[in-house]
Write a protein that holds these residues in place. Structure first.
Motif, mmCIF file in Angstrom:
data_model
loop_
_atom_site.group_PDB
_atom_site.id
_atom_site.type_symbol
_atom_site.label_atom_id
_atom_site.label_comp_id
_atom_site.label_asym_id
_atom_site.label_seq_id
_atom_site.Cartn_x
_atom_site.Cartn_y
_atom_site.Cartn_z
ATOM 1 N N GLN A 66 -7.194 -2.286 1.318
ATOM 2 C CA GLN A 66 -7.543 -1.142 0.850
ATOM 3 C C GLN A 66 -6.828 0.191 1.207
ATOM 4 N N ASN A 67 -7.143 1.218 0.398
ATOM 5 C CA ASN A 67 -6.437 2.322 0.562
ATOM 6 C C ASN A 67 -6.254 2.738 1.960
ATOM 7 N N TYR A 68 -5.303 3.198 2.509
ATOM 8 C CA TYR A 68 -5.032 3.910 3.911
ATOM 9 C C TYR A 68 -5.547 2.678 5.171
ATOM 10 N N ARG B 28 -1.390 0.304 2.827
ATOM 11 C CA ARG B 28 -1.657 0.805 1.418
ATOM 12 C C ARG B 28 -1.963 2.186 1.041
ATOM 13 N N LEU B 29 -0.976 3.004 0.451
ATOM 14 C CA LEU B 29 -1.139 4.422 0.377
ATOM 15 C C LEU B 29 -1.962 4.744 -0.937
ATOM 16 N N GLY B 30 -1.945 3.979 -1.924
ATOM 17 C CA GLY B 30 -2.397 4.320 -3.228
ATOM 18 C C GLY B 30 -2.367 2.903 -4.081
ATOM 19 N N PRO B 31 -2.674 2.847 -5.270
ATOM 20 C CA PRO B 31 -2.975 1.775 -5.900
ATOM 21 C C PRO B 31 -1.859 0.903 -5.963
ATOM 22 N N SER C 228 6.659 1.432 -4.124
ATOM 23 C CA SER C 228 5.988 1.856 -5.030
ATOM 24 C C SER C 228 6.245 1.197 -6.429
#
Length: 417
Positions: free
Chosen positions: A90-92, A115-118, A70
């Motif tokens: 994309q997220n998730y 990806r879990l977030g930006p 992160s």
């Protein structure tokens, strides 16, 4: 999200190792020691559910390492060390990718990136490459001009349960309902809406774990070609939730499967195993993994080994070099070909490659193999020879997967495919 991967920073090292297990680990890995797993072919059919892996502490026979990356420069790092289009992820959602060596473009390890977030990512790498991967990531982060904006954690002792097979969705859905699972917003969730390559967090309550309700991450995918899930789970819940799945589903629907079973299934699915079908000297193009190199990366490059890899992507007639060799699937007559077996021309005059994986296919009833051959001999239907115990056996280049995949894809919408 922070609650899922919360932990303390290890001292004197830039990487965080999240080790929060305060109970004694299993003395042996149940996937390896169960009586069911002692009979290699007992659970090799594709008719029910099976747990192909149950990973827990790093000092056990684990096959995967989980990471969390992160910080403001996390995506920049990933776009440097992999050929994937991280900015488009994309997220998730997840993507298979490869960690690459600078200059050569050789594969350090294959990895799944979610990806879990930006600027928050979850990575899974191979435990057999643990020391090499940790050294590589440490070096790459240190070399980044934005290293101060990258936070890297290794999720030591976190479980990763591989629940696979055509009954896996039914089994997991029932278990989540029984465990009073909700998503992070407190709502119930139907796994029918979770597609291949996507993930979802749930809060579960497993009374036998002796712990408070805790978050798990469920990703739809796996290493067998079947519909299935990989469940990232806190240390206190790993054993209890695995036993809970087995007891709730019953032996008629769900069984443990050993490493021999998993290896046969992944080979039928045409999937690579690092250290066998992939290594430091193999590029993604040679390995038949060009699809992990996304379109925008083929234009702009900017990743390790891009000079070599982009030339290999172009055939000679278009100004490129093409790969010197290619990974292929083979159907082998007679005895099964094993790793290291030489591949020769049909008349045996020339050695043209070697086998990297091979076994009898329990689904097809044929001997299947994977290996590398000279470029130009990779087209389906090409007849070659494979030297098995000193005897030349007929081997026919065959498209992979050998057994059609049955992923639950959003494009299909109503059924696995």
């Amino acid at each position: 999200m922070e609650a899922l991967y919360d932990g303390e920073e290890a001292s004197a090292v830039p990487v965080k190792h999240l080790n929060t297990c305060d109970r004694q680990p299993w003395p042996q890995n149940p996937v390896l020691t169960t009586k069911l797993a002692d009979i290699p072919f007992l659970n090799l059919d594709r008719l029910r559910g099976f747990i192909a892996d149950m990973l827990q502490p790093k000092d056990m026979t684990a096959r995967s390492v989980q990471h969390r990356l992160s910080g403001p420069a996390a995506s920049l790092l990933l776009e440097k060390i992999t050929p994937s289009s991280i900015t488009a992820l994309q997220n998730y959602h997840s993507t298979l990718s490869c960690l690459l060596h600078p200059g050569t473009g050789g594969i350090v390890d294959d990895t799944v990136i979610t990806r879990l977030g930006p600027e928050t990512f979850y990575l899974v790498t191979n435990a057999a490459c643990r020391d090499k991967d940790l050294a590589y990531l440490k070096e790459q982060i240190a070399a980044s001009p934005d290293s101060g904006h990258i936070d890297w954690q290794v999720l030591d002792n976190w479980g990763l349960i591989a629940l696979q097979g055509p009954l896996s969705a039914e089994i997991l859905q029932n278990a989540l309902v029984a465990a009073k699972a909700t998503d992070l917003e407190g709502s119930e969730f139907d796994l029918q809406a979770l597609y291949f390559g996507q993930c979802k967090h749930f809060i579960v309550d497993v009374p036998s774990a002796g712990a408070e309700p805790a978050p798990i991450m469920v990703s739809r995918g796996g290493y067998t070609g079947e519909d299935g899930f990989e469940i990232s789970i806190p240390p206190l819940l790993t054993r209890a939730f695995t036993e809970y799945l087995l007891e709730d589903a019953g032996e008629a629907k769900l069984r443990l499967a050993g490493l021999g079973a998993r290896d046969s299934l992944r080979l039928e699915a045409g999937m690579c195993l690092y250290g066998h079908d992939l290594n430091d000297d193999t590029t993604p193009v040679e390995a038949g993994l060009s699809w992990v190199i996304h379109k925008d990366r083929r234009i702009g490059g900017g990743f390790h080994g891009d000079g070599v890899i982009l030339r290999e992507l172009k055939p000679i007639k278009e100004g490129g070099t093409g790969p010197a060799r290619r990974r292929v699937g083979l159907i082998v007559e007679g005895a099964p070909a094993r790793e290291g077996a030489k591949i020769v021309t049909a008349n045996g005059d020339e050695e043209v490659g070697h086998v990297t994986s091979g076994c009898p296919s329990p689904t097809l009833g044929k001997n299947i193999a994977m290996g590398y051959v000279k470029n130009g001999l990779h087209k389906a239907g090409t007849e070659l020879g494979v030297l098995v115990r000193g005897k030349r056996r007929k081997g026919v280049v065959t498209k992979m997967p050998f057994v059609a995949s049955k992923y639950w894809k959003q494009a299909a919408g109503t059924s696995p495919g």
